[in-house]
Scaffold this motif. Structure first.
Motif, PDB file in Angstrom:
ATOM      1  N   SER A  95     -25.191  29.785  27.226  1.00 53.83           N
ATOM      2  CA  SER A  95     -24.248  30.700  26.580  1.00 53.83           C
ATOM      3  C   SER A  95     -22.934  29.962  26.339  1.00 53.83           C
ATOM      4  N   ILE A  96     -22.156  30.452  25.378  1.00 50.90           N
ATOM      5  CA  ILE A  96     -20.936  29.770  24.949  1.00 50.90           C
ATOM      6  C   ILE A  96     -19.913  29.670  26.075  1.00 50.90           C
ATOM      7  N   LYS A 118     -18.667  33.657  17.028  1.00 52.32           N
ATOM      8  CA  LYS A 118     -19.356  33.977  18.283  1.00 52.32           C
ATOM      9  C   LYS A 118     -19.002  35.350  18.834  1.00 52.32           C
ATOM     10  N   PHE A 132     -24.040  21.696  21.109  1.00 57.71           N
ATOM     11  CA  PHE A 132     -23.998  22.418  22.376  1.00 57.71           C
ATOM     12  C   PHE A 132     -25.054  23.516  22.414  1.00 57.71           C
ATOM     13  N   GLU A 133     -25.217  24.228  21.302  1.00 55.75           N
ATOM     14  CA  GLU A 133     -26.169  25.351  21.277  1.00 55.75           C
ATOM     15  C   GLU A 133     -27.604  24.913  21.524  1.00 55.75           C
ATOM     16  N   LYS A 134     -27.911  23.658  21.239  1.00 52.51           N
ATOM     17  CA  LYS A 134     -29.268  23.155  21.495  1.00 52.51           C
ATOM     18  C   LYS A 134     -29.594  23.106  22.979  1.00 52.51           C
ATOM     19  N   VAL A 161     -20.266  22.358  18.314  1.00 57.48           N
ATOM     20  CA  VAL A 161     -20.801  23.654  18.762  1.00 57.48           C
ATOM     21  C   VAL A 161     -22.300  23.725  18.483  1.00 57.48           C
ATOM     22  N   ARG A 162     -22.724  23.196  17.334  1.00 56.86           N
ATOM     23  CA  ARG A 162     -24.158  23.195  17.005  1.00 56.86           C
ATOM     24  C   ARG A 162     -24.952  22.355  18.004  1.00 56.86           C
ATOM     25  N   GLY A 173     -29.222  25.538  24.908  1.00 58.19           N
ATOM     26  CA  GLY A 173     -29.723  26.860  25.292  1.00 58.19           C
ATOM     27  C   GLY A 173     -28.825  27.592  26.267  1.00 58.19           C
ATOM     28  N   LEU A 201     -19.247  26.214  27.572  1.00 55.29           N
ATOM     29  CA  LEU A 201     -18.773  25.129  26.705  1.00 55.29           C
ATOM     30  C   LEU A 201     -17.905  24.103  27.441  1.00 55.29           C
TER      31      LEU A 201
END
Length: 783
Positions: free
Chosen positions: A279-280, A311, A273-275, A270-271, A277, A283
């Motif tokens: 939205s979740i 989240k 993926f967040e890079k 998840v970390r 930019g 995923l």
């Protein structure tokens, strides 16, 4: 770094001084290995960094392959091969006074796995990198492997496998990527803006630190990652691979390990993926999580926990994202191997995770009741929580978008019998992906002479497209090609015979048939049937030492789980029979039995190229796939086997004439099980050969110190109605071995069969398997 032999030699000698402070003349083999492996890792690191930057820049979808095992074997030779440096380094070291093969022996087999499950995961990583897919491994950095096996007076003795004692040159510690994994605690529920909020307090926190290992694809440009997690606390969770779960504490530790891997891995994903930019909600478009068997199933509730508690998503949205992200491979039809956990243990150790699983189950059962209002008995059969137990396979199926078996027969059994209710509910979720092996390790590296002959005969395209190995079919009748493949096999047999003499002091006839049975020791794999047959052959030769039989060397390699008493007794029986046969001068020119201790990947690489006959004799319907059968086939061994697992697909390709098939069919076995088995006493009393070997297990003066030494093995068959059909298939097994004896007498016909097997083995490359996973399950594109 270096592109020719002289440049390599100069740089290598400089590194000896700069890293170890030693000139060439003082360096030992261990020094050479240490410096050489660190050089290769540094060289690969440039493309490793470049590959990861590429993924980030182009926002590639990535698959994360979760497995409790990665049986990667030694990496030096394989990495040199994939980087195209094997010959250059071998020649350069030779000129400096060292033999690369001896240097490779300095590397410990990584204690990250045990058997076929872990070896499959390692082959898949190799193929993902070679085929240029964005795919990484997620595992645990065990301090100790399963165990180092020693044979003492015929018994298996387990010693600690401290594989990290000399360090691991291939890993990079990444403390900057650490995460916190939480156990126990109290879950408090509150309401904010009308939504339930879950917070866990007073938990036990464990720090998970990742160690990254480069997975170098063939030709070296594409480098993925195997990330293994370590817990550095005093009571380390990651210390042992498969702690003994026969007692409560061991079972609790296994559950801790599973959640430790799942939580650390999912948090890290998840970390990453967040890079991007995004939205979740995006995923599933960028991440695929695959669970290798049920051990990592807790990724499902852990991902739900993160999506809901961290989240802030609602249940429906979190569930939709989770079930579009996770896919699952089933590896067994054995009911005892389908994981179950005590609900009480889960509640205490992982209270929030249990709450999520309970909610998943409540909603799932509610759906079942609506769908099957007139069939209330279906609900408890399919429920994830069954009384006091959590059924991990049920959770894995319900929480994923794809469920695959690992051979056509295995998948068919899953859909029609073992998981029929789930297949009826989710018919589009089930699919087959027959297992595969990386031909780079198991042919190019393990058997270079055979690889070179294939190159000379059909060119090198088969290395990138292994299906093209079928091109050597045209040489199956060619006497020159037959002679060369026979000479290669004989050279490999001489090497193995030399190794056996060096390790055990036993002289084996390198011109005898090398009949090999190497795999985990388990009842359904039927090493017992093999050794009973050897006892039968010994009896025949004792009665008639001059009988006309081709000399046969039977070679075993197997570890038994420390708590699996019967398996350990079978190891003892094999070794007792071996001791008696090998010292009996009346028969030992025609029959030898060898048990090679501490079976491993590196030992397999010595054994498999030397095999004439491959024993794949599991009880039909029990072996999900098998991958050893593929490795032997690829190296020209002929299979004696049941119609089980991938043997069925091998048989579809090469036919009766090029395998030695025997025994009950899977549907016959399953039919017997439905009716309580078969009458074992009838076989025992009606077949004198069966009765003789069985009686020898409990009779003084035969095998063992007294008449009771193997009484437990005798009763394991007679009092369980022969659960694995050892005696039922025995007559058919004898006949198949007689066919082997007859076939081996015609060298040209035997070699033709061998070449046909090699030619068709390309289908079983893991490259072929991974292409199907990528396109049909994960939705990956080649980079």
């Amino acid at each position: 770094m270096f592109n020719n032999k002289e440049a390599f030699k100069q740089l290598f000698q400089e590194k000896l001084v700069s890293k170890l402070g030693k000139p060439k003349m003082e360096a030992q083999k261990a020094d050479v290995y240490k410096v050489l492996s660190s050089m290769i890792r540094e060289y690969a690191s440039k493309n490793w960094i470049k590959t990861n930057q590429n993924y980030q820049a182009h926002q590639e979808k990535q698959v994360y392959y979760f497995s409790m095992e990665f049986l990667i074997g030694r990496l030096l030779g394989n990495n040199l091969l994939n980087l195209g440096m094997l010959e250059l380094v071998r020649d350069g070291l030779k000129e400096l006074g060292w033999d690369l093969e001896e240097i490779e022996e300095e590397e410990s087999d990584a204690g990250l796995g045990n058997g076929g499950l872990g070896r499959l995961a390692a082959c898949f990583l190799d193929s993902l990198a070679t085929l240029q897919y964005a795919g990484h491994g997620c595992g645990i950095r065990y301090k100790y492997g399963l165990f180092e096996q020693k044979i003492v007076e015929g018994n298996q003795v387990e010693l600690p496998d401290y594989w990290l004692q000399k360090g691991n040159e291939w890993e990079v510690r990444r403390p900057d990527k650490k995460v916190e994994v939480r156990f126990k605690g109290n879950v408090e529920i509150s309401k904010e803006n009308g939504e339930l909020v879950f917070e866990t307090h007073n938990y036990d926190a464990v720090t998970a630190i990742p160690y990254d290992m480069p997975v170098i694809g063939y030709e070296g440009e594409h480098v993925n990652t195997l990330r293994i997690w370590s817990d550095c606390s005093v009571d380390s969770i990651s210390e042992f691979l498969y702690p003994d779960d026969s007692q409560y504490e061991g079972k609790l530790l296994r559950l801790k390990q599973q959640y430790f891997l799942c939580s650390a891995g999912v948090q890290s994903i998840v970390r990453t993926f967040e890079k991007l930019g995004l939205s979740i909600e995006h995923l599933p478009e960028k991440v695929a999580i695959h669970i290798n068997d049920t051990h990592p199933t807790l990724v499902i509730p852990e991902l739900m926990r993160i999506l809901i508690d961290v989240k802030g998503l609602g249940w429906a949205e979190a569930w939709e994202l989770t079930t579009r992200t996770v896919s699952y491979t089933n590896h067994t039809t054995l009911s005892e191997a389908l994981e179950k956990w005590p609900v009480s243990m889960l509640k205490e150790l992982l209270p929030r995770i249990y709450m999520i699983i309970e909610e998943i189950n409540t909603r799932f059962c509610g759906m079942l009741m609506k769908k099957y209002p007139d069939q209330p008995e279906i609900v408890p059969q399919m429920s994830i929580i069954d009384g006091h137990q959590l059924k991990m396979a049920n959770l894995a199926i319900v929480g994923s978008y794809s469920v695959n078996g690992v051979a056509a027969l295995h998948t068919d059994i899953l859909m029609k019998r073992e998981m029929k209710l789930f297949y009826d509910l989710y018919p589009n979720r089930f699919n087959n992906k027959t297992n595969g092996i990386t031909h780079r390790r198991w042919l190019l590296h393990a058997n270079p002479a055979l690889s070179n002959l294939i190159n000379e005969s059909i060119g090198t395209r088969w290395i990138d497209s292994p299906e093209e190995m079928v091109g050597i079919l045209k040489y199956s009748e060619d006497s020159g090609f037959q002679d060369r493949t026979r000479a290669i096999k004989q050279h490999n047999k001489l090497k193995l015979a030399s190794f056996i003499h060096e390790k055990q002091g036993i002289i084996v006839d390198p011109y005898s048939i090398f009949d090999i049975h190497v795999k985990r020791l388990h009842g359904y794999k039927r090493q017992l049937m093999n050794i009973l047959h050897i006892m039968y052959l010994y009896n025949q030769l004792k009665q008639n030492p001059s009988m006309d039989r081709i000399p046969r060397t039977f070679i075993f390699g197997a570890k038994a789980a420390p708590s699996y008493w019967l398996a350990k007794r079978i190891i003892k029986l094999i070794n007792v029979v071996a001791h008696q046969v090998n010292r009996d001068r009346k028969v030992n020119q025609k029959l030898k039995v060898i048990f090679l201790e501490n079976y491993s990947v590196s030992l397999a690489e010595k054994i498999i190229p030397a095999a004439d006959v491959s024993e794949q004799i599991s009880t039909a319907s029990k072996e999900a796939s098998g991958t050893g059968n593929m490795k032997f086939m690829m190296n020209g061994a002929l299979t004696i086997g049941t119609m089980d697992g991938a043997n069925v697909e091998m048989h579809d390709m090469v036919g009766d004439a090029n395998m030695f098939i025997f025994g009950l069919q899977s549907d016959q076995v399953l039919e017997y099980y439905q009716h309580g088995g078969y009458a074992v006493q009838n076989v025992y009393h009606s077949d004198a050969r069966v009765r003789e070997v069985m009686d020898q297990l409990v009779s003084p003066g035969y095998f063992g110190l007294n008449g009771y030494e193997f009484e437990d093995i005798f009763h394991s068959i007679m009092s369980t109605n022969d659960e694995y059909f050892v005696l039922k298939d025995f007559a058919s097994y004898i006949e198949a071995h007689q066919q082997i004896d007859r076939s081996y007498r015609s060298p040209k016909k035997w070699q033709r069969k061998s070449i046909i097997n090699i030619a068709h083995s390309g289908k079983f490359s893991s490259d072929c398997t991974i292409r199907k996973y990528a396109s049909e399950i994960w939705g990956l594109e080649r980079i």
